[in-house]
Each structure stands twice: as C-alpha cells, then as structure tokens.
Design an enzyme around this catalytic site. Structure first.
Site, PDB file in Angstrom:
ATOM      1  N   SER A  60      34.619  41.840  46.756  1.00  0.00           N
ATOM      2  CA  SER A  60      35.635  42.255  47.717  1.00  0.00           C
ATOM      3  C   SER A  60      36.410  41.054  48.242  1.00  0.00           C
ATOM      4  CB  SER A  60      34.980  43.010  48.879  1.00  0.00           C
ATOM      5  OG  SER A  60      35.946  43.456  49.801  1.00  0.00           O
ATOM      6  N   ALA A  61      35.697  39.961  48.505  1.00  0.00           N
ATOM      7  CA  ALA A  61      36.367  38.742  48.979  1.00  0.00           C
ATOM      8  C   ALA A  61      37.303  38.179  47.912  1.00  0.00           C
ATOM      9  CB  ALA A  61      35.326  37.696  49.383  1.00  0.00           C
ATOM     10  N   TRP A  94      38.760  39.814  45.566  1.00  0.00           N
ATOM     11  CA  TRP A  94      39.885  40.733  45.427  1.00  0.00           C
ATOM     12  C   TRP A  94      40.942  40.477  46.491  1.00  0.00           C
ATOM     13  CZ3 TRP A  94      41.177  45.205  48.540  1.00  0.00           C
ATOM     14  CH2 TRP A  94      42.113  46.054  47.955  1.00  0.00           C
ATOM     15  N   HIS A  95      40.513  39.979  47.656  1.00  0.00           N
ATOM     16  CA  HIS A  95      41.471  39.676  48.717  1.00  0.00           C
ATOM     17  C   HIS A  95      42.129  38.313  48.522  1.00  0.00           C
ATOM     18  CE1 HIS A  95      39.466  43.030  50.835  1.00  0.00           C
ATOM     19  NE2 HIS A  95      40.601  43.111  51.499  1.00  0.00           N
ATOM     20  N   GLY A  96      41.402  37.370  47.930  1.00  0.00           N
ATOM     21  CA  GLY A  96      42.037  36.089  47.688  1.00  0.00           C
ATOM     22  C   GLY A  96      41.140  34.898  47.952  1.00  0.00           C
TER      23      GLY A  96
END
Length: 491
Positions: A336-337, A339-341
């Site tokens: 998830s991290a 995927w955010h950047g």
C-alpha cells in the site's frame, strides 16, 4: 464533474450497443486525460494495458503470469512515481500518476481474476470465485473496462465482471428477469444527488478549512513551543478532518457519476428489500469517523483499494486452511505504501498503520469480550465503545500526519509536538498485552466475569459491519460473504 456531463450522453447509448459503450468510454477518458495531462502519458497507459492484455491472452493458465504482471505493473508505476515525486522538484498533489494508480488496481486485479477463471470453482475460495473471469474479453471490451470514463481519474476501481455485467445488461442490470418478464431498474436520481451534494458539501469544507486547519501548522516551531498541549492536541484532530475532506470530495463525486450512469447499482438487499447502491462507494464517512476500532475504520476507508490489497496481496500470500500472520499484514501495508509513492511520510504512516491494526486486534480479542453478553460487565459496554472510538479516532489523526506532510523531518516534528501520544500508547498496549501477561490477565478476568470466550469458528465473516470481535487477521481461510457477493448469488 465533467463525468456527469459525459454521463448524460452515455445514457443515450442503447443498452444492447455494447461496442458503442466501450468506444465512448475510451474516447471520453482520452479527452479527460488530454485536457489535464500529456499525450505521451496517455500513450504510456495504453501501452501498459496492451502488454498486460496480450500477456494474459498468451499465458493466462500459467500460475506465474498474474504474479509477473503484478510486479511489472506495480514496478512500472513505482518508476513513474519516483520520477514525479523524487526527481521532480515541483511535485503536485494531483498529477498524471493519479489515474495510473487506479489503472494499477484494475490491471493487477484483472490478471488475477483471469487466472482464477482458468481454474475449477472447487479450487477457489469464495473471494476469488465470484470475481473469476471465465470468458476472456476482446480487446475493445478490455480497454472499455480499464478506461471507463466515470471512474477513470480517481476511481473507484471495480472488478471486470462488474463492468461486463453492466455493459451487457446482465445480472442485477438485466431488464428482463429469469421468467422473461420485463423489469425496471431502480431510479438513479437519489443515489446520484446524495453523492453529488455530499461531494459539493465536502468540497466547501475543504476550500474553507484546508488552509487554516493544515497539518503543516503542526510542524512549525510556534505550534510546538507556544501553544499549550490541549490546543496542539485538538488542532491535530481538526486538521485530520480537513485533510480527509479532499478525499471525501473526490470519492463522493466519482460515486455520483457512477450512480448516474447506473454502474453503482448493486441489487436489492435481501435484508431490507430496498435497492443498494454501493458498487462505486469508496468510503463510508460516518462509518469511518465513528469507528469504534481500527478494523471498522479501515473497512470504511478507501474500500476499493482495501479490497484490492486483500484480494491481490493479502489472500494470495495465505494458503487455504492457514491463518495469516504478522508478516502478511506488514507486507500488505508495504505494498500500500509503495502504491502511494516514495515520500518517507507514507512509510511512517503505513508502518504505524500496521501496528495500529495489530493493537486493535489484540484489544478486540482479549478486552472486548469482557463487555459482551453473558459477561456481568455488559452494562459498561457504552463506556468501552466510547473509549474505543476515542482511541481509534485520535490515533488515526496522529497516524495520518506524515501521509499529508510527506517530509520525514516535518512529520517527526509534528509527532514530537504532541508527545508521540498515539505511538507511545500503542507500543505500551501491545507490549503489555502480548509480552507482559496482559492477555492472560484479561482472559482470567473474563472467566470471573462470566464472559464468553469466542473461538475462531464463531467469528463473523469479512467485509461485514458486525466486527465486534472478529478480525481478518484472526481468521482461517476461506472466509467472507459480503452483501455484494450474496446479491450475485441471487441472480
């Protein structure tokens, strides 16, 4: 808002003209993208989709294909994020990577669903079975799905089967029932207006309060040295609401557009007999803001992304019959991290989020049964629920600080200004409960109070709102049956 205007013309296309619907979505999304970003960026998205499509067309029966596609799509996206966020000095909150984020979810989900479609139902757990793509789409239908205009820029990213049923007029979208009798689909007016006006309301809140109630203030020297602690604490809570308002705005407006074209319709609720419009819902605002534990809070936030992480990462790492462990949880938060950047603040938030989830789980398993029937402490359940909400809500407002500030130094400064209250509190709770005998003491207290000790088999399914004790990390797979899956079974 442009999607609402386009939806009016989309509604004029006959339901049987699936090809025209696909072409309209592709053309509309191309127009939306080029009005904001570059042609080169759009061609990059088209090429990435083509690689995924022909890779699956040729090797969809190979078990490694969805894994390789997942790494390729996420890796490609990470490279793009690194260029935009790290190598570009004037990084923006909204740029060409935003629609690519949605595309990552769609393409990787599609890869897994196509692979699942090559397997027998008996070899799939319920979560995978209902999403399996049994008939491989032609390229026009595929591009119509990934470039569906109503959810192209900010989501939500629903499954391919949802899009196919909608464009083909099948399942809950069928205008003729099994007996050949024509039926009329429920009115879209109220679901559309509810989401539209809700989005406009939160847009006003964002415009009014996003600057005066900004997490950036929490990183200033004045905030840390001149404000009293109670004021710093309350300001951080208010800043949390202001920061979330932009997400509420985007998701509600997108939900309204999807409801306007009709794809947001889920079916008739078997419990109430009323239409359900939650296929395009990405957040339950009241469910999030009033959550009494981290599990409920996470379940009500960015639900489509949460479903993607669950079905494409979390459950894929667990063999049927096994219980997911801490490593699975941490890996899911890490993806998830990514995927955010690459802003370091993201990794602070998601690392803290993993701890947040584990603390919530251990409290629910060991403390909450003390306040449920037949315990003689059940009269104090409202007190427990209030304290649970206070812990959950104030913790997430603390955890979200680095997510908004991005920079490591600012994030640490803001946390330090409020004494790291959520971090310290959660570490203490976890150490006491897991390593210093707190869990055993709670179980002993429960026996004396007559509390019922719940086994894994008694825990409630995933994706339901009745999550008083259960947690997805405690379960032995397979598990869930959500409202949407039950409606599909009623087709």
């Amino acid at each position: 808002l442009a999607a609402y205007f386009l939806a009016i013309f989309y509604a004029l296309i006959p339901s049987k003209a699936q090809t025209a619907r696909h072409i309209f979505s592709i053309f509309a999304s191309c127009t939306l993208y080029l009005s904001l970003f570059s042609l080169q960026g759009f061609l990059e998205l088209m090429a990435m989709c083509m690689i995924v499509y022909f890779g699956l067309y040729s090797f969809r029966k190979n078990s490694w294909t969805p894994v390789i596609i997942f790494y390729y799509v996420l890796g490609h996206f990470c490279v793009r994020l690194f260029i935009v966020q790290i190598l570009t000095t004037n990084a923006k909150k909204f740029d060409a990577t935003t629609p690519m984020m949605v595309l990552v979810i769609k393409l990787t989900s599609f890869a897994w669903n196509v692979y699942d479609g090559t397997k027998d139902d008996k070899d799939l757990i319920p979560e995978f079975r209902q999403r399996a793509v049994r008939k491989f789409p032609n390229i026009l239908e595929f591009y119509g799905y990934v470039f569906f205009f109503a959810a192209f820029l900010v989501g939500p990213a629903f499954d391919f089967n949802d899009y196919r049923e909608y464009t083909n007029g099948e399942g809950v979208f069928a205008t003729v029932n099994e007996k050949g009798v024509k039926r009329k689909l429920p009115s879209r007016l109220w679901p559309t207006l509810r989401a539209l006006f809700g989005g406009i309301l939160w847009m006003g809140i964002f415009i009014k309060f996003s600057k005066p109630l900004n997490y950036e203030v929490c990183a200033t020297e004045e905030y840390a040295t001149q404000w009293p602690f109670w004021k710093r604490f309350l300001f951080m809570q208010a800043a949390g609401i202001a920061a979330r308002s932009k997400f509420y705005t985007a998701w509600l407006l997108s939900e309204g557009a999807c409801n306007l074209v009709g794809i947001g319709y889920t079916g008739i609720s078997p419990e109430t007999g009323k239409p359900v419009w939650d296929r395009a819902r990405n957040v339950s605002i009241l469910g999030f803001e009033l959550a009494e534990n981290p599990k409920v809070l996470i379940d009500n936030w960015n639900t489509r992304t949460g479903g993607w992480l669950k079905n494409c990462v979390y459950l894929r790492m667990v063999k049927p019959g096994q219980k997911p462990g801490g490593l699975v949880t941490f890996t899911t938060f890490l993806v998830s991290a990514l995927w955010h950047g690459f802003h370091l603040g993201y990794y602070l938030t998601f690392t803290m989020g993993a701890l947040y989830s584990m603390v919530g789980r251990t409290l629910r398993r060991n403390i909450r049964p003390l306040f449920l029937e037949p315990s003689n402490l059940v009269a104090y359940k409202p007190v427990y629920d209030f304290l649970g909400w206070l812990f959950t809500w104030t913790s997430i407002n603390f955890i979200a600080v680095p997510f908004s500030l991005w920079a490591l130094d600012k994030s640490i400064a803001a946390w330090a200004a409020v004494g790291y209250y959520a971090l310290v509190g959660q570490v203490v709770i976890y150490v006491v409960m897991e390593f210093l005998g707190g869990a055993q003491y709670a179980k002993g207290l429960g026996k004396r109070a007559g509390a019922h000790s719940r086994s894994v088999s008694e825990e409630v399914p995933l994706n339901t709102r009745n999550v008083d004790v259960a947690d997805e990390h405690d379960k032995v797979l397979p598990s869930e049956e959500s409202i949407s899956s039950r409606l599909r079974k009623r087709k």
